[in-house]
Design an enzyme around this catalytic site. Structure first.
Site, mmCIF file in Angstrom:
data_model
loop_
_atom_site.group_PDB
_atom_site.id
_atom_site.type_symbol
_atom_site.label_atom_id
_atom_site.label_comp_id
_atom_site.label_asym_id
_atom_site.label_seq_id
_atom_site.Cartn_x
_atom_site.Cartn_y
_atom_site.Cartn_z
ATOM 1 N N HIS A 1 13.832 5.442 14.465
ATOM 2 C CA HIS A 1 13.094 5.582 12.599
ATOM 3 C C HIS A 1 14.220 6.981 12.203
ATOM 4 O O HIS A 1 14.371 7.805 13.043
ATOM 5 C CB HIS A 1 12.061 5.684 12.541
ATOM 6 N N GLU B 1 -0.780 -9.492 -1.043
ATOM 7 C CA GLU B 1 -1.490 -8.302 0.588
ATOM 8 C C GLU B 1 -2.235 -7.460 -0.127
ATOM 9 O O GLU B 1 -2.791 -7.051 0.648
ATOM 10 C CB GLU B 1 -0.410 -7.468 1.180
ATOM 11 N N ARG C 1 3.321 8.155 10.401
ATOM 12 C CA ARG C 1 2.899 9.350 10.142
ATOM 13 C C ARG C 1 1.672 9.475 10.605
ATOM 14 O O ARG C 1 2.212 10.950 11.262
ATOM 15 C CB ARG C 1 2.691 9.314 8.715
ATOM 16 N N ASP D 1 0.609 -1.352 0.130
ATOM 17 C CA ASP D 1 -0.117 -0.197 -0.440
ATOM 18 C C ASP D 1 0.888 1.014 0.394
ATOM 19 O O ASP D 1 0.160 2.602 0.228
ATOM 20 C CB ASP D 1 -1.044 0.266 1.319
#
Length: 380
Positions: A250, A126, A219, A104
């Site tokens: 991250h 998926e 996000r 996605d």
């Protein structure tokens, strides 16, 4: 279709751009390489550069085309525009008989649109994940719904995903439930001997402390939510001195700025740079509890018997929640503290989650994917 456009061997182009995509397409690429009836063409956009390369190295995959689209400060629209235009050029040059995309991301959406506009069948690996909220996760929920509208073949990981696709009007004959290739990748990685590159991780072998693995990057969690997570980590580290918290930070500087200041002075919190996929698989295996807002880890950790507390209000992966091995807890500081504490203090609560059955597959999903591709393209 009895043969490829060349009249000889059908060509399957696999396009991906991020580390999570790379992990899940890697078993399919290896299965395609082993199949004499199909010719794989591997294309990376490098939406994530360094982390993508690490996965390719682990699985010994050498891309045929590297678009290297990563740029500092890139926006979603700039990524999408670059993916569509550059993938269009690659499609014109290689003329594949099918294009496989996974998941996605913006790479997935852009590559699918480029292939669809050239009337090349899109195979969505998926397929069918839905959170039910177009803004969470953002932009992933929109991307996967867009791809579902234009894909020819939908490789769904579970029956829940199949039901979502049917509800969207996808014809039943175009949906194949194959399991999730992340389990194929994880089993392969965990079975391979790996020595941790960092001394802090190598020390886990002789450390009796329980390990809480924390990963954060979403996000929609940037800002106050991320600060809340950092506060919870600090409280847990302070109140459980026999707990070792490991936080692979991250690369997003906004994530680091929210969490790092709250934990940097704590002896039992280890902040590390992201490790490559093989090491990370072994790190999950060495952990006791996983606290995450990641999608893929919701699938990986349960297959290793690790309870997963998800730092989100919803998930497009409800199967593990229903099975009891994953729990949605949101990002409120007190809620995070309470849920982690329960698993640390209540052995029955821990066992109930750790022993729940993983619903995501048996490690043979890549083979099923290639069988579907052969059926589509007449490879055998």
């Amino acid at each position: 279709m009895s043969a490829g456009k060349s009249g000889i061997t059908p060509k399957v182009m696999v396009v991906y751009g991020t580390r999570p995509e790379a992990i899940k397409v890697a078993p399919v690429i290896k299965a395609l390489e082993a199949d004499p009836n199909l010719e794989p063409i591997v294309v990376v956009t490098a939406q994530h550069r360094e982390m993508l390369d690490q996965v390719n190295q682990v699985f010994e995959i050498e891309p045929d085309v590297d678009l290297n689209l990563m740029a500092h400060g890139q926006t979603l629209n700039s990524i999408a525009g670059s993916v569509i235009s550059k993938i269009d050029e690659v499609l014109a040059e290689h003329e594949p008989d099918a294009v496989v995309v996974q998941g996605d991301t913006t790479t997935v959406m852009g590559a699918a649109i480029a292939a669809f506009n050239r009337e090349i069948p899109v195979v969505h690996l998926e397929a069918g994940l839905r959170s039910g909220d177009i803004n969470s996760p953002f932009p992933e929920e929109a991307n996967r719904k867009i791809v579902s509208q234009i894909a020819r073949v939908h490789l769904a990981p579970t029956m829940v995903s199949r039901s979502n696709l049917l509800a969207d009007g996808v014809p039943e004959e175009n949906i194949h439930v194959i399991g999730n290739t992340v389990i194929d990748a994880l089993q392969w990685a965990v079975e391979r001997p790996v020595e941790f590159s960092l001394p802090e991780l190598r020390a886990l072998e002789s450390d009796d402390r329980r390990v809480l693995l924390v990963t954060t990057h979403r996000r929609e969690n940037l800002g106050d939510n991320m600060v809340n997570i950092g506060k919870a980590m600090r409280h847990l580290a302070t109140n459980y001195p026999d707990l070792l918290i490991i936080w692979p930070a991250h690369k997003n500087p906004k994530v680091r700025a929210s969490i790092a200041p709250q934990i940097e002075d704590l002896d039992n919190v280890i902040s590390i740079e992201p490790v490559e996929y093989g090491e990370f698989s072994h790190l999950i295996n060495a952990s006791d509890i996983v606290l995450t807002d990641s999608g893929g880890i919701q699938e990986e950790a349960p297959s290793l018997g690790k309870p997963v507390l998800v730092l989100r209000e919803n998930t497009e992966r409800p199967e593990a929640v229903d099975a009891g091995t994953v729990k949605l807890i949101g990002t409120a500081t007190e809620k995070i503290i309470a849920e982690v504490s329960q698993l640390l203090d209540d052995s029955k609560a821990y066992r109930d989650m750790a022993n729940a059955v993983n619903p995501y597959g048996d490690g043979h999903s890549a083979g099923r994917s290639v069988d579907v591709l052969n059926e589509l393209l007449g490879g055998r």
